[in-house]
Scaffold this active site. Structure first.
Site: not given
Ligand code: SD4
Length: 327
Positions: A189, A217-220, A240-241, A243
């Site tokens: 990401t 689904r929506v992440g951060d 990142t990671g 969410g």
């Molecule tokens: C998510 N934070 O959709 C994002 C994924 C991400 O490196 O950052 N991946 O949860």
């Protein structure tokens, strides 16, 4: 070339005063504290290994007269267009129903922000997020509304599901088991922060989100304050990671607030992750990485687990680093 993390740590600590841990109550403080000497500008910092190419694209944009806003948009676009990158734009892994759905946001030094969530069939969601910011009275558009707006703005529709990602989805459907792997899941990401020669900071974040997520689904990543936050008086941060963990603790906003209180970018990332870890009993089971950039061009990153890399372009160099981690 990947640098030894100790080199980077010692480089970062040069000239940075030791800052005691701050309580949340002190976050109300408004005046930014000088933490380290000014760096030569511009400086660009980007998450993960694709950050090197992203930084080059952003630097080229700045050289041709772009602002930090132009640079972060141009910087993340190669990853969106790279079908081999399975975590951003075309080629992104689909959700559990086989749809590639994208999230992106952008924020500039005046506090303007734009975001698109759960958008389909559009190659460059970051550019649509910028149009939302510049051409509408809103900050966020989602789903079919975001897609419709993009088409009205002249964006073409593109099939984003590549053969490889479809194959991976077919493979996953054999078990339909969903267990995020610490660094490989969602790797790449793109989150980018840039400060231009005028000292103006902008940030961008774009992703296809978690592989095989639930439809809708929506992440951060597209949420201002979670995946990205910029306050030009202080600095910016990108996460990142996983969410969901970032959403629960508004990691990017919190990182900027810690910098406002005088922490260096690296210490602020670490403190925000300590908060996140304190709020998640299972924090050893997932990854979150944060990068931050302050108004003087000082930057840093930190992660929950080892293996989080970022690319830093400053002083005519563009290099990869592995962040220190809590665990
Ligand atoms: C998510 N934070 O959709 C994002 C994924 C991400 O490196 O950052 N991946 O949860």
């Amino acid at each position: 070339m990947k640098n030894n993390r100790r080199n980077f740590i010692s480089k970062l600590s040069l000239g940075i005063a030791t800052i005691p841990a701050l309580s949340l109550a002190s976050c109300a403080q408004e005046t930014p504290v000088e933490t380290a000497p000014k760096k030569a500008l511009p400086v660009i910092i980007t998450t993960w290994d694709a950050g090197i190419v992203a930084n080059e694209a952003a630097l080229a944009n700045l050289k041709s007269g772009g602002t930090s806003l132009d640079a972060v948009e141009a910087g993340v676009m190669p990853a969106e267009a790279d079908a081999a990158n399975q975590y951003v734009g075309i080629g992104g892994k689909p959700d559990r129903d086989g749809y590639v759905t994208l999230d992106a946001c952008i924020m500039d030094w005046e506090g303007n922000a734009g975001s698109v969530c759960f958008v389909q069939d559009i190659l460059h969601p970051i550019s649509v997020a910028r149009r939302v910011m510049e051409k509408t009275p809103h900050v966020m558009l989602v789903g079919t509304g975001a897609r419709q707006f993009a088409i009205e703005e002249g964006f073409e529709t593109t099939d984003l599901l590549t053969e490889q990602s479809k194959k991976d989805w077919d493979e996953w459907r054999k078990t339909s088991e969903y267990k995020p792997v610490i660094n490989t899941e969602n790797h790449d990401t793109i989150g980018m922060l840039a400060i231009d020669e005028k000292g103006n900071i902008s940030g961008a974040c774009t992703t296809s989100g978690m592989a095989f997520k639930m439809h809708g689904r929506v992440g951060d990543s597209p949420i201002i304050g979670a995946g990205l936050f910029v306050d030009n008086e202080v600095g910016g941060a990108v996460a990142t990671g996983l969410g969901e963990a970032v959403l629960r603790t508004l990691t990017s906003f919190l990182t900027v607030e810690f910098m406002r209180n005088g922490m260096s970018p690296k210490d602020a990332c670490k403190a925000a992750l300590e908060r996140l870890a304190a709020k998640h009993k299972n924090f050893k089971d997932f990854q979150v990485g944060i990068i931050a950039l302050d108004k003087n061009g000082n930057s840093g990153g930190y992660a929950l687990q080892g293996g989080f890399t970022f690319a830093l372009a400053e002083d005519g160099k563009n290099e990869m680093f592995e962040a220190e981690s809590l665990i």
